[in-house]
Design a protein around this motif. Structure first.
Motif, PDB file in Angstrom:
ATOM      1  N   VAL A   1       0.825   5.413 -27.528  1.00  0.00           N
ATOM      2  CA  VAL A   1       1.898   6.119 -27.620  1.00  0.00           C
ATOM      3  C   VAL A   1       1.631   7.315 -26.871  1.00  0.00           C
ATOM      4  CG1 VAL A   1       3.516   7.529 -29.127  1.00  0.00           C
ATOM      5  CG2 VAL A   1       2.618   5.374 -29.959  1.00  0.00           C
ATOM      6  N   VAL A   2       2.756   7.548 -26.144  1.00  0.00           N
ATOM      7  CA  VAL A   2       2.628   8.722 -25.001  1.00  0.00           C
ATOM      8  C   VAL A   2       4.327   9.253 -24.803  1.00  0.00           C
ATOM      9  CG1 VAL A   2       0.732   7.908 -23.515  1.00  0.00           C
ATOM     10  CG2 VAL A   2       3.143   7.381 -22.744  1.00  0.00           C
TER      11      VAL A   2
ATOM     12  N   ARG B   1       0.223  -3.442 -32.897  1.00  0.00           N
ATOM     13  CA  ARG B   1      -0.774  -3.238 -31.486  1.00  0.00           C
ATOM     14  C   ARG B   1      -1.129  -1.859 -31.016  1.00  0.00           C
ATOM     15  NH1 ARG B   1       2.468  -6.236 -26.833  1.00  0.00           N
ATOM     16  NH2 ARG B   1       0.543  -5.690 -25.709  1.00  0.00           N
ATOM     17  N   THR B   2      -0.407  -0.649 -31.663  1.00  0.00           N
ATOM     18  CA  THR B   2      -0.889   0.600 -31.419  1.00  0.00           C
ATOM     19  C   THR B   2      -2.262   0.837 -31.590  1.00  0.00           C
ATOM     20  OG1 THR B   2       1.352   1.417 -32.094  1.00  0.00           O
ATOM     21  CG2 THR B   2      -0.093   2.939 -31.671  1.00  0.00           C
ATOM     22  N   ALA B   3      -3.078   1.288 -30.536  1.00  0.00           N
ATOM     23  CA  ALA B   3      -4.385   1.682 -30.558  1.00  0.00           C
ATOM     24  C   ALA B   3      -4.521   3.105 -30.626  1.00  0.00           C
ATOM     25  CB  ALA B   3      -5.232   1.071 -29.556  1.00  0.00           C
ATOM     26  N   ALA B   4      -3.814   4.078 -29.910  1.00  0.00           N
ATOM     27  CA  ALA B   4      -4.235   5.314 -29.787  1.00  0.00           C
ATOM     28  C   ALA B   4      -2.669   6.026 -29.667  1.00  0.00           C
ATOM     29  CB  ALA B   4      -4.914   5.553 -28.492  1.00  0.00           C
ATOM     30  N   LEU B   5      -2.935   7.405 -29.748  1.00  0.00           N
ATOM     31  CA  LEU B   5      -1.704   8.469 -29.394  1.00  0.00           C
ATOM     32  C   LEU B   5      -2.340   9.315 -28.510  1.00  0.00           C
ATOM     33  CD1 LEU B   5      -0.620   9.675 -32.960  1.00  0.00           C
ATOM     34  CD2 LEU B   5      -0.131   7.736 -31.859  1.00  0.00           C
ATOM     35  N   MET B   6      -1.484   9.608 -27.385  1.00  0.00           N
ATOM     36  CA  MET B   6      -1.716  10.468 -26.370  1.00  0.00           C
ATOM     37  C   MET B   6      -0.904  11.628 -26.117  1.00  0.00           C
ATOM     38  SD  MET B   6      -2.671   9.763 -22.210  1.00  0.00           S
ATOM     39  CE  MET B   6      -4.016   8.575 -22.485  1.00  0.00           C
ATOM     40  N   PRO B   7      -1.003  12.526 -27.059  1.00  0.00           N
ATOM     41  CA  PRO B   7      -0.086  13.886 -27.160  1.00  0.00           C
ATOM     42  C   PRO B   7      -0.454  14.604 -25.888  1.00  0.00           C
ATOM     43  CG  PRO B   7      -1.595  14.278 -28.671  1.00  0.00           C
ATOM     44  CD  PRO B   7      -1.963  12.645 -28.194  1.00  0.00           C
ATOM     45  N   VAL B   8       0.420  15.135 -25.153  1.00  0.00           N
ATOM     46  CA  VAL B   8       0.285  16.064 -23.831  1.00  0.00           C
ATOM     47  C   VAL B   8       0.610  17.541 -24.378  1.00  0.00           C
ATOM     48  CG1 VAL B   8       1.057  16.402 -21.570  1.00  0.00           C
ATOM     49  CG2 VAL B   8       0.922  14.232 -22.358  1.00  0.00           C
ATOM     50  N   HIS B   9      -0.213  18.466 -24.120  1.00  0.00           N
ATOM     51  CA  HIS B   9       0.171  19.816 -24.247  1.00  0.00           C
ATOM     52  C   HIS B   9       0.811  20.206 -23.229  1.00  0.00           C
ATOM     53  CE1 HIS B   9      -2.712  19.503 -27.820  1.00  0.00           C
ATOM     54  NE2 HIS B   9      -3.503  19.212 -26.946  1.00  0.00           N
ATOM     55  N   LEU B  10       2.218  20.130 -23.011  1.00  0.00           N
ATOM     56  CA  LEU B  10       3.078  20.209 -21.887  1.00  0.00           C
ATOM     57  C   LEU B  10       3.212  21.750 -21.543  1.00  0.00           C
ATOM     58  CD1 LEU B  10       3.973  18.165 -19.669  1.00  0.00           C
ATOM     59  CD2 LEU B  10       6.241  18.792 -20.782  1.00  0.00           C
ATOM     60  N   TYR B  11       3.083  22.065 -20.091  1.00  0.00           N
ATOM     61  CA  TYR B  11       3.296  23.393 -19.775  1.00  0.00           C
ATOM     62  C   TYR B  11       2.202  24.437 -20.382  1.00  0.00           C
ATOM     63  CZ  TYR B  11       8.011  21.718 -18.580  1.00  0.00           C
ATOM     64  OH  TYR B  11       8.964  20.819 -18.113  1.00  0.00           O
ATOM     65  N   GLY B  12       1.289  24.055 -21.139  1.00  0.00           N
ATOM     66  CA  GLY B  12       0.250  24.991 -21.743  1.00  0.00           C
ATOM     67  C   GLY B  12       0.745  25.207 -23.278  1.00  0.00           C
ATOM     68  N   HIS B  13       1.570  24.590 -23.561  1.00  0.00           N
ATOM     69  CA  HIS B  13       2.087  24.687 -24.987  1.00  0.00           C
ATOM     70  C   HIS B  13       1.356  23.476 -25.988  1.00  0.00           C
ATOM     71  CE1 HIS B  13       3.973  24.965 -29.059  1.00  0.00           C
ATOM     72  NE2 HIS B  13       4.630  25.961 -28.425  1.00  0.00           N
ATOM     73  N   PRO B  14       0.330  23.828 -27.008  1.00  0.00           N
ATOM     74  CA  PRO B  14      -0.162  22.938 -27.761  1.00  0.00           C
ATOM     75  C   PRO B  14       0.823  22.004 -28.585  1.00  0.00           C
ATOM     76  CG  PRO B  14      -0.448  24.868 -28.746  1.00  0.00           C
ATOM     77  CD  PRO B  14       0.144  25.369 -27.620  1.00  0.00           C
ATOM     78  N   ALA B  15       0.445  20.668 -28.305  1.00  0.00           N
ATOM     79  CA  ALA B  15       1.456  19.488 -29.160  1.00  0.00           C
ATOM     80  C   ALA B  15       1.151  19.775 -30.674  1.00  0.00           C
ATOM     81  CB  ALA B  15       0.840  18.119 -28.983  1.00  0.00           C
TER      82      ALA B  15
ATOM     83  N   ALA C   1      -7.030   6.055 -32.519  1.00  0.00           N
ATOM     84  CA  ALA C   1      -7.479   7.164 -31.911  1.00  0.00           C
ATOM     85  C   ALA C   1      -6.578   8.237 -31.297  1.00  0.00           C
ATOM     86  CB  ALA C   1      -8.245   6.477 -30.647  1.00  0.00           C
ATOM     87  N   VAL C   2      -7.114   9.371 -30.911  1.00  0.00           N
ATOM     88  CA  VAL C   2      -6.436  10.464 -30.311  1.00  0.00           C
ATOM     89  C   VAL C   2      -6.769  10.714 -29.184  1.00  0.00           C
ATOM     90  CG1 VAL C   2      -5.146  12.640 -30.588  1.00  0.00           C
ATOM     91  CG2 VAL C   2      -5.252  11.190 -32.665  1.00  0.00           C
ATOM     92  N   ILE C   3      -6.324  10.856 -27.868  1.00  0.00           N
ATOM     93  CA  ILE C   3      -6.604  11.409 -26.764  1.00  0.00           C
ATOM     94  C   ILE C   3      -5.932  12.308 -26.343  1.00  0.00           C
ATOM     95  CG2 ILE C   3      -7.135  10.627 -24.426  1.00  0.00           C
ATOM     96  CD1 ILE C   3      -7.439   7.811 -25.463  1.00  0.00           C
ATOM     97  N   GLU C   4      -6.363  13.656 -26.317  1.00  0.00           N
ATOM     98  CA  GLU C   4      -5.355  14.695 -25.941  1.00  0.00           C
ATOM     99  C   GLU C   4      -5.325  14.924 -24.382  1.00  0.00           C
ATOM    100  OE1 GLU C   4      -6.341  18.628 -28.311  1.00  0.00           O
ATOM    101  OE2 GLU C   4      -7.694  17.016 -29.075  1.00  0.00           O
ATOM    102  N   ASP C   5      -4.139  14.801 -23.991  1.00  0.00           N
ATOM    103  CA  ASP C   5      -3.744  15.265 -22.479  1.00  0.00           C
ATOM    104  C   ASP C   5      -3.730  16.921 -22.368  1.00  0.00           C
ATOM    105  OD1 ASP C   5      -2.737  15.773 -19.899  1.00  0.00           O
ATOM    106  OD2 ASP C   5      -1.599  13.923 -19.828  1.00  0.00           O
ATOM    107  N   ALA C   6      -4.744  17.451 -22.180  1.00  0.00           N
ATOM    108  CA  ALA C   6      -4.798  19.014 -22.020  1.00  0.00           C
ATOM    109  C   ALA C   6      -4.608  19.207 -20.765  1.00  0.00           C
ATOM    110  CB  ALA C   6      -6.035  19.452 -23.000  1.00  0.00           C
ATOM    111  N   CYS C   7      -4.221  18.516 -19.719  1.00  0.00           N
ATOM    112  CA  CYS C   7      -4.326  18.678 -18.277  1.00  0.00           C
ATOM    113  C   CYS C   7      -3.795  20.217 -17.714  1.00  0.00           C
ATOM    114  CB  CYS C   7      -3.986  17.476 -17.367  1.00  0.00           C
ATOM    115  SG  CYS C   7      -5.032  16.245 -17.604  1.00  0.00           S
TER     116      CYS C   7
END
Length: 365
Positions: free
Chosen positions: A80-81, A124-138, A153-159
């Motif tokens: 999930v993204v 079938r969901t294996a993971a969540l990938m929240p994005v901390h968009l614009y520098g604001h934490p999800a 699983a949770v993978i943070e997109d903190a790019c």
């Protein structure tokens, strides 16, 4: 609109004498690939993520892809993204053979809406990938319990979110892994590069194998891997940038506060309770179809701005699916957002010019 003809560009990457000297030092040392500079950078960056193990790679996209690979996510799995993000978020999922499932965003923060996320979780969901968009934490305080209930699983997109935090906890420390980007326009950079943070020693070791052709010792390949290493040149730049990140972050936050107080007639960025926003982007909303006019007027006044992102991922050619449920908040944001300069090199006079230009261009009524 961030061309060189603008007196106030939308972004202004910083490369100072300290970075140049560090690069020269590395080039003269002869250790230029995956050497002592990378190891030192990993150790120093770990202080930003509560002491978690850090694994340096060649880009933020590689960080996401390698993390998915290390967690065993692949064909048959769904992740999930948000659709309101840069395409790399979904591309990383596709690159490992899994399928991105798009959930809508919370309009105030532009991050994954926990209720919308819960609605698309399936067998079938294996993971969540929240994005901390614009520098604001999800909303990790709501997404983590959701993931725990479903065993995801949770993978943070903190790019875009170096040094951001929620209720005092740094981003990149909530999930199994956090992924950071060091592209030149990020809050800190390595010219190009990425970093993965994790509290799991075995996951960290697997990531190190994957980035280096599957081997820890030369020619002793343990698994199938890739070449996604960071150079020592990049790491040397990153080490110098990391020293300056705290001051740059506070300058971004101070600049945002000034813009908040000066801009009239347009919704300025919202900050959720307990969130430490680091303003990779300072994003306003321009409703009623006026965004392009406002952007063009800013350009006429030599002020840069940018739209992140004009086309949501689910509307890009590789991800189009007429049967997909609508994402109304995502589509609305894509039609209205406009990011203004907020970078730490701005002076008081430039901030005043930006605010006045925005108000003149269509903010104040």
């Amino acid at each position: 609109m961030s061309g060189s003809n603008l007196s106030i560009p939308a972004a202004r990457p910083v490369i100072g004498e300290a970075e140049i000297e560090a690069v020269v030092r590395v080039l003269r040392s002869g250790h230029v690939i995956q050497g002592p500079e990378v190891a030192a950078f990993e150790e120093e960056f770990s202080e930003l993520v509560a002491g978690r193990s850090c694994v340096a790679v060649n880009s933020g996209t590689s960080a996401l892809q390698l993390t998915l690979m290390a967690l065993g996510i692949g064909p048959g799995d769904e992740v999930v993204v948000p659709s309101f993000s840069f395409a790399a978020t979904a591309n990383a999922v596709r690159l490992v053979g899994a399928e991105p499932v798009f959930a809508d965003i919370t309009p105030g923060t532009y991050c994954l809406d926990p209720l919308a996320t819960a609605a698309v979780i399936g067998p079938r969901t294996a993971a969540l990938m929240p994005v901390h968009l614009y520098g604001h934490p999800a909303a990790m305080d709501r997404l983590m319990p959701l993931a725990d209930r479903h065993g995801l699983a949770v993978i943070e997109d903190a790019c875009q979110a170096h040094d951001a935090a929620l209720h005092g906890q740094p981003v990149g420390t909530f999930g199994q892994a956090g992924c950071f980007s060091f592209y030149p326009t990020k809050n800190m950079h390595t010219l190009e590069g990425g970093m993965i943070s994790t509290a799991d020693p075995q996951l960290a070791r697997t990531l190190r194998l994957l980035r280096n052709q599957g081997m820890e010792q030369r020619y002793e390949n343990e698994i199938v891997g890739a070449n996604m290493r960071m150079t020592d040149v990049a790491a040397a730049v990153g080490r110098e940038q990391l020293k300056q990140l705290p001051a740059w972050t506070e300058r971004r936050r101070a600049n945002a506060k000034v813009l908040d107080s000066r801009i009239e007639g347009l919704p300025v960025p919202q900050v959720a309770d307990g969130a430490r926003h680091v303003y990779h982007q300072y994003t306003v909303r321009v409703p009623d179809g006026r965004r392009d006019d406002v952007q063009q007027e800013l350009a006429r006044q030599s002020i840069g701005s940018a739209v992140y992102y004009p086309t949501p991922i689910h509307r890009l050619k590789p991800y189009q699916d007429p049967g997909r449920p609508p994402l109304p908040e995502t589509d609305r944001a894509a039609a209205e957002v406009l990011s203004l300069p907020v970078h730490p090199t701005l002076g008081p006079g430039e901030l005043e010019r930006i605010a006045q230009a925005v108000n003149l261009a269509g903010g104040a009524r």
